[in-house]
Design a protein around this motif. Sequence first.
Motif, short mmCIF file in Angstrom:
data_model
loop_
_atom_site.label_atom_id
_atom_site.label_comp_id
_atom_site.label_asym_id
_atom_site.label_seq_id
_atom_site.Cartn_x
_atom_site.Cartn_y
_atom_site.Cartn_z
N GLN A 1 17.47 55.64 39.31
CA GLN A 1 17.83 55.28 40.59
C GLN A 1 16.83 55.31 41.54
O GLN A 1 15.80 55.94 41.59
N HIS A 2 17.16 54.43 42.56
CA HIS A 2 16.14 54.39 43.71
C HIS A 2 16.94 54.37 45.00
O HIS A 2 18.14 54.16 45.14
N PRO A 3 16.51 54.80 46.18
CA PRO A 3 17.18 54.91 47.44
C PRO A 3 18.03 53.60 47.38
O PRO A 3 17.28 52.68 47.50
N GLY A 4 19.44 53.96 47.98
CA GLY A 4 20.28 52.50 47.98
C GLY A 4 20.81 51.92 46.81
O GLY A 4 21.46 50.91 46.97
N TRP A 5 20.49 52.59 45.65
CA TRP A 5 21.19 51.94 44.51
C TRP A 5 21.85 52.93 43.57
O TRP A 5 20.98 54.01 43.37
N PRO A 6 22.88 52.60 43.09
CA PRO A 6 24.00 51.67 43.31
C PRO A 6 24.61 52.00 44.51
O PRO A 6 24.76 53.08 45.29
N ALA A 7 25.35 50.74 45.11
CA ALA A 7 25.86 50.78 46.52
C ALA A 7 27.11 50.16 46.55
O ALA A 7 27.23 49.25 45.58
N ARG A 8 27.90 50.69 47.36
CA ARG A 8 29.19 50.10 47.65
C ARG A 8 29.23 50.08 49.25
O ARG A 8 29.20 51.01 49.86
N ALA B 1 13.19 47.39 42.53
CA ALA B 1 12.62 46.02 42.93
C ALA B 1 13.95 45.17 43.50
O ALA B 1 13.73 44.21 44.36
N MET B 2 15.43 45.49 43.32
CA MET B 2 16.31 44.56 43.54
C MET B 2 17.52 45.27 43.92
O MET B 2 17.85 46.45 43.23
N PRO C 1 25.79 37.95 30.68
CA PRO C 1 25.49 39.35 29.95
C PRO C 1 23.97 39.57 30.21
O PRO C 1 23.31 40.37 30.68
N SER C 2 23.06 38.49 29.91
CA SER C 2 21.49 38.43 29.91
C SER C 2 21.23 38.33 31.50
O SER C 2 20.24 39.02 31.76
N LEU C 3 21.91 37.76 32.29
CA LEU C 3 21.58 37.68 33.76
C LEU C 3 21.98 39.10 34.22
O LEU C 3 20.88 39.55 34.86
N TRP C 4 23.07 39.53 34.25
CA TRP C 4 23.52 41.08 34.54
C TRP C 4 22.48 41.91 34.16
O TRP C 4 21.94 42.67 34.90
N SER C 5 21.99 41.99 32.86
CA SER C 5 21.16 42.93 32.42
C SER C 5 19.87 42.85 33.11
O SER C 5 19.17 43.88 33.29
N SER C 6 19.18 41.67 33.26
CA SER C 6 18.12 41.51 34.00
C SER C 6 18.14 41.97 35.31
O SER C 6 17.08 42.54 35.98
N LEU C 7 19.35 41.76 36.03
CA LEU C 7 19.52 42.33 37.37
C LEU C 7 19.47 43.56 37.61
O LEU C 7 18.95 44.19 38.32
N LYS C 8 20.07 44.19 36.64
CA LYS C 8 20.23 45.62 36.41
C LYS C 8 18.92 46.29 36.17
O LYS C 8 18.50 47.39 36.83
N ALA C 9 18.22 45.60 35.31
CA ALA C 9 16.61 46.19 34.91
C ALA C 9 16.10 46.26 36.30
O ALA C 9 15.16 47.14 36.48
N GLU C 10 16.07 45.09 37.07
CA GLU C 10 15.30 45.09 38.65
C GLU C 10 15.71 46.05 39.46
O GLU C 10 14.87 46.70 40.18
N ASN D 1 12.86 41.57 45.67
CA ASN D 1 11.25 41.68 45.84
C ASN D 1 11.18 42.94 46.79
O ASN D 1 10.47 42.88 48.02
N ILE D 2 11.79 44.11 46.60
CA ILE D 2 11.78 45.26 47.37
C ILE D 2 10.36 45.76 47.22
O ILE D 2 9.87 46.28 46.08
N VAL D 3 9.64 45.85 48.42
CA VAL D 3 8.12 46.32 48.48
C VAL D 3 8.04 47.57 49.04
O VAL D 3 8.72 47.72 49.99
N ARG D 4 7.51 48.48 48.48
CA ARG D 4 7.51 50.11 49.39
C ARG D 4 5.84 49.99 49.93
O ARG D 4 5.35 48.91 50.43
N GLY D 5 5.51 51.27 50.26
CA GLY D 5 4.24 51.24 50.69
C GLY D 5 4.17 50.96 52.24
O GLY D 5 5.19 50.93 52.99
N ALA D 6 3.20 50.41 52.55
CA ALA D 6 2.97 49.98 53.90
C ALA D 6 3.72 48.79 54.44
O ALA D 6 3.75 48.51 55.74
N LEU D 7 4.13 48.23 53.45
CA LEU D 7 4.85 46.74 53.77
C LEU D 7 6.51 47.28 54.22
O LEU D 7 7.07 46.62 54.92
#
Length: 209
Positions: free
Chosen positions: A1-8, A78-79, A64-73, A98-104
């Motif tokens: 998990q990362h900040p903001g996921w999962p979200a409602r 990243a998404m 199902p394959s689209l859903w699973s690639s979205l979930k993996a990202e 394309n969630i990019v962290r660091g200085a961006l």
Amino acid sequence: QHPGWPARLGPVRVAAGEVSLRPVRLRDAAAWSRTRLRDREHLERWEPTGRGAWEARNHVSNWPSLWSSLKAEARRGAMIPLVIEVDGAFAGQLTIGNIVRGALRSAWIGYWVTKDLGGGGVATAALALGLDHCFGQVGLHRVEATVRPENLASQAVLRNVGFREEGLLRRYLDVDGAWRDHLLVGMTVEEVVGTVLDRLIREGRAALP
Ligand code: ACO
């Protein structure tokens, strides 16, 4: 998990009904496919070129394959792939990618809403909820979006939530079978006074339920 996921996110009230956002689910297959097959003319002009026919790409068996690639990202941070609901029913998708962290600390945002709800304020409300999430829990500094110059409805949505135009990207994306120019719009957290949703409410475009 990362900040903001999962979200409602939401709900918020607009002319079309009560808008809320939640993570994509495996059981969205039927509603996703039904709407996309029905709304082909409404969607295809604005979407990335896909391989194979629209009917095949948007068949229920493809979810199902689209859903699973979205979930993996999403799991790798990243998404944030969300479904837009209106009064609890599937009404489209809003994706932060394309969630990019660091200085961006940046991402893009994109969306589609079913044709029957057109002009009801759904995309505007969903985008406001998504942006406030990006600048809040996700902790981003900047969000951008790209839109075809011909897509006047989407440009209105972007303008109404406060995006600023940054330039024209020539032959930028492979959309609807060709390289298409896109307008780039952006927003940084410093440009948001209160929240994006506050602004919509102040302007009478949305209300809390
Ligand atoms: N010309 C100019 N403005 C228009 C037109 C038009 N032909 N049609 C609608 N509008 C305006 C409306 O008046 C409204 O603006 P207003 O509130 O200032 O009056 C705005 O466009 C629509 O606002 P909403 O009702 O919030 O939007 P809606 O829920 O109808 O969704 C959307 C708009 C997302 C563009 C929908 O039509 C759609 O899914 N289209 C197909 C896919 C698509 O284009 N997705 C966006 C790709 S770009 C991106 O993701 C950044």
